[in-house]
Scaffold this motif. Structure first.
Motif, short mmCIF file in Angstrom:
data_model
loop_
_atom_site.label_atom_id
_atom_site.label_comp_id
_atom_site.label_asym_id
_atom_site.label_seq_id
_atom_site.Cartn_x
_atom_site.Cartn_y
_atom_site.Cartn_z
N TYR A 164 -19.36 -13.69 -46.10
CA TYR A 164 -20.67 -13.50 -46.72
C TYR A 164 -21.77 -13.80 -45.73
CZ TYR A 164 -24.13 -13.38 -50.49
OH TYR A 164 -25.19 -13.06 -51.30
N GLU A 165 -21.88 -12.94 -44.72
CA GLU A 165 -22.91 -13.06 -43.70
C GLU A 165 -24.27 -12.69 -44.29
OE1 GLU A 165 -23.87 -11.31 -39.21
OE2 GLU A 165 -22.39 -10.33 -40.49
N VAL A 166 -25.29 -13.49 -43.98
CA VAL A 166 -26.65 -13.24 -44.45
C VAL A 166 -27.63 -13.56 -43.32
CG1 VAL A 166 -26.11 -13.77 -46.87
CG2 VAL A 166 -26.91 -15.59 -45.35
N PRO A 167 -28.88 -13.11 -43.44
CA PRO A 167 -29.89 -13.54 -42.46
C PRO A 167 -30.06 -15.05 -42.49
CG PRO A 167 -30.66 -11.64 -43.71
CD PRO A 167 -29.40 -12.10 -44.38
N ALA A 186 -17.11 -15.85 -40.32
CA ALA A 186 -16.00 -15.77 -39.37
C ALA A 186 -16.49 -15.36 -37.98
CB ALA A 186 -14.95 -14.79 -39.87
N ASP A 187 -17.62 -14.70 -37.91
CA ASP A 187 -18.18 -14.28 -36.62
C ASP A 187 -19.17 -15.28 -36.04
OD1 ASP A 187 -16.74 -11.87 -36.64
OD2 ASP A 187 -18.27 -10.88 -37.85
N GLY A 188 -19.31 -16.43 -36.73
CA GLY A 188 -20.22 -17.45 -36.24
C GLY A 188 -21.67 -17.23 -36.60
N THR A 189 -21.92 -16.33 -37.54
CA THR A 189 -23.28 -16.02 -37.97
C THR A 189 -23.61 -16.77 -39.26
OG1 THR A 189 -22.40 -14.09 -39.12
CG2 THR A 189 -23.26 -13.74 -36.89
N PRO A 190 -24.90 -16.84 -39.63
CA PRO A 190 -25.27 -17.53 -40.88
C PRO A 190 -24.57 -16.90 -42.08
CG PRO A 190 -27.21 -17.11 -39.54
CD PRO A 190 -26.10 -16.36 -38.90
N ALA A 191 -24.18 -17.74 -43.03
CA ALA A 191 -23.46 -17.27 -44.22
C ALA A 191 -23.77 -18.20 -45.38
CB ALA A 191 -21.96 -17.23 -43.95
N ALA A 211 -11.70 -26.16 -60.45
CA ALA A 211 -10.73 -25.49 -59.59
C ALA A 211 -11.32 -24.15 -59.15
CB ALA A 211 -9.40 -25.28 -60.30
N LEU A 212 -11.39 -23.95 -57.84
CA LEU A 212 -11.94 -22.72 -57.28
C LEU A 212 -10.82 -21.78 -56.87
CD1 LEU A 212 -14.70 -24.19 -54.91
CD2 LEU A 212 -14.89 -23.61 -57.34
N SER A 213 -10.99 -20.50 -57.14
CA SER A 213 -10.00 -19.51 -56.73
C SER A 213 -9.94 -19.44 -55.21
CB SER A 213 -10.38 -18.13 -57.28
OG SER A 213 -9.55 -17.12 -56.71
N PRO A 214 -8.74 -19.32 -54.64
CA PRO A 214 -8.61 -19.17 -53.19
C PRO A 214 -8.76 -17.73 -52.73
CG PRO A 214 -6.43 -19.28 -54.17
CD PRO A 214 -7.41 -19.46 -55.30
N VAL A 215 -8.93 -16.79 -53.65
CA VAL A 215 -8.93 -15.36 -53.32
C VAL A 215 -10.32 -14.90 -52.92
CG1 VAL A 215 -8.48 -13.03 -54.18
CG2 VAL A 215 -6.99 -14.92 -54.87
N CYS A 216 -10.43 -14.25 -51.76
CA CYS A 216 -11.68 -13.63 -51.32
C CYS A 216 -11.62 -12.15 -51.68
CB CYS A 216 -11.87 -13.79 -49.82
SG CYS A 216 -13.26 -12.83 -49.16
N THR A 217 -12.60 -11.69 -52.45
CA THR A 217 -12.59 -10.30 -52.88
C THR A 217 -12.71 -9.33 -51.70
OG1 THR A 217 -14.95 -10.64 -53.36
CG2 THR A 217 -13.43 -10.66 -55.22
N ARG A 218 -13.50 -9.68 -50.69
CA ARG A 218 -13.66 -8.76 -49.56
C ARG A 218 -12.37 -8.63 -48.76
NH1 ARG A 218 -15.40 -7.89 -44.29
NH2 ARG A 218 -17.01 -6.25 -44.10
N GLU A 219 -11.57 -9.67 -48.74
CA GLU A 219 -10.32 -9.65 -47.98
C GLU A 219 -9.13 -9.15 -48.79
OE1 GLU A 219 -11.28 -13.50 -45.08
OE2 GLU A 219 -10.11 -13.77 -46.90
N SER A 220 -9.25 -9.14 -50.10
CA SER A 220 -8.11 -8.81 -50.97
C SER A 220 -8.12 -7.34 -51.38
CB SER A 220 -8.14 -9.69 -52.23
OG SER A 220 -7.18 -9.25 -53.17
N ALA A 221 -7.03 -6.64 -51.08
CA ALA A 221 -6.89 -5.25 -51.53
C ALA A 221 -6.63 -5.16 -53.02
CB ALA A 221 -5.74 -4.59 -50.77
#
Length: 244
Positions: A164-167, A186-191, A211-221
């Motif tokens: 979740y990269e943001v300005p 993951a790229d070292g940018t603000p998030a 309890a937080l879900s471990p699943v990332c929607t952007r990474e999960s097909a």
């Protein structure tokens, strides 16, 4: 179809994935969102399939017209005009009335106090998180008799901080408003770490069982992701109480 399901003292939580429905690409397959450009007939079928998998009446499920705000609506039956309310959280003390929240990267938050018989569903994207939809939902539950110390909180699949990269200005605003939500991608940018912000606000409201879900929607097909695909469907989180 149902990616995760849990029950606690007569309260039930469930989150869908994207499989098992009838929608065609780019909404394939179990798109439950009715405002993303999909065929309305396919969405109705998908909602019926998801409800059937959960043992619910699809006509009883309460949906929202989500707008990334902090408004909470108390649900006590069908909406008076037949249209879903404009809100980002629903709360009810009525047994057998399922509440649903739609997401495709935002954090779906389901809450329940099984002792008081109060449940809630909230939509926490970046704007809603910063606007305070999470504490507003807990406060609405308190007004119906819930005790934050008894509330069970579960989140579903959501975009992770790595993705979740943001300005920098948005990251800094998030951190000022919700300490702990500022992050690095993951790229070292603000998030922004929305789940961490949700957890921080829940804890500040007195909620302990989180309890937080471990699943990332952007990474999960297996899940829809707006940040990954732009034109795509929506998965849902459902919460309900056993009929009284």
């Amino acid at each position: 179809m149902i990616g995760n399901r849990e029950s606690s003292g007569g309260a039930h939580f469930a989150f869908t994935d994207r499989w098992g429905g009838v929608s065609a690409a780019p909404y394939a397959m179990l798109n439950l969102g009715g405002a993303v450009g999909d065929d309305p007939a396919a969405v109705r079928t998908n909602r019926g399939l998801a409800a059937a998998a959960l043992g619910l009446d699809p006509a009883a499920v309460r949906w929202m017209r989500q707008v990334h705000g902090r408004d909470v609506v108390v649900a006590d039956g069908p909406p008076p005009d037949g249209e879903p309310p404009t809100a980002d959280a629903l709360v009810t003390a009525r047994g057998g009335l399922p509440l649903a929240v739609l997401t495709a990267d935002c954090t779906p938050l389901l809450l329940a106090d099984p002792v008081a018989g109060v449940v809630a569903a909230a939509h926490a994207g970046r704007p809603g998180l910063l606007a305070g939809v999470v504490p507003a939902t807990v406060e609405a539950m308190r007004a119906l008799g819930a005790d934050p110390a008894r509330i069970v909180a579960r989140t579903g699949p959501t975009v992770c901080a790595r993705c979740y990269e943001v300005p920098a200005a948005l990251r800094d605003e998030a951190e000022r408003t919700v300490p702990g939500s500022g992050a690095v991608s993951a790229d070292g940018t603000p998030a922004i770490d929305i789940p961490a912000g949700v957890r921080a606000q829940l804890a500040a409201s007195g909620v302990r069982d989180i309890a937080l879900s471990p699943v990332c929607t952007r990474e999960s097909a297996d899940h829809f992701s707006y940040r990954r695909d732009r034109t795509t469907g929506r998965q849902a989180g459902y919460v309900w109480l056993d009929p009284s």
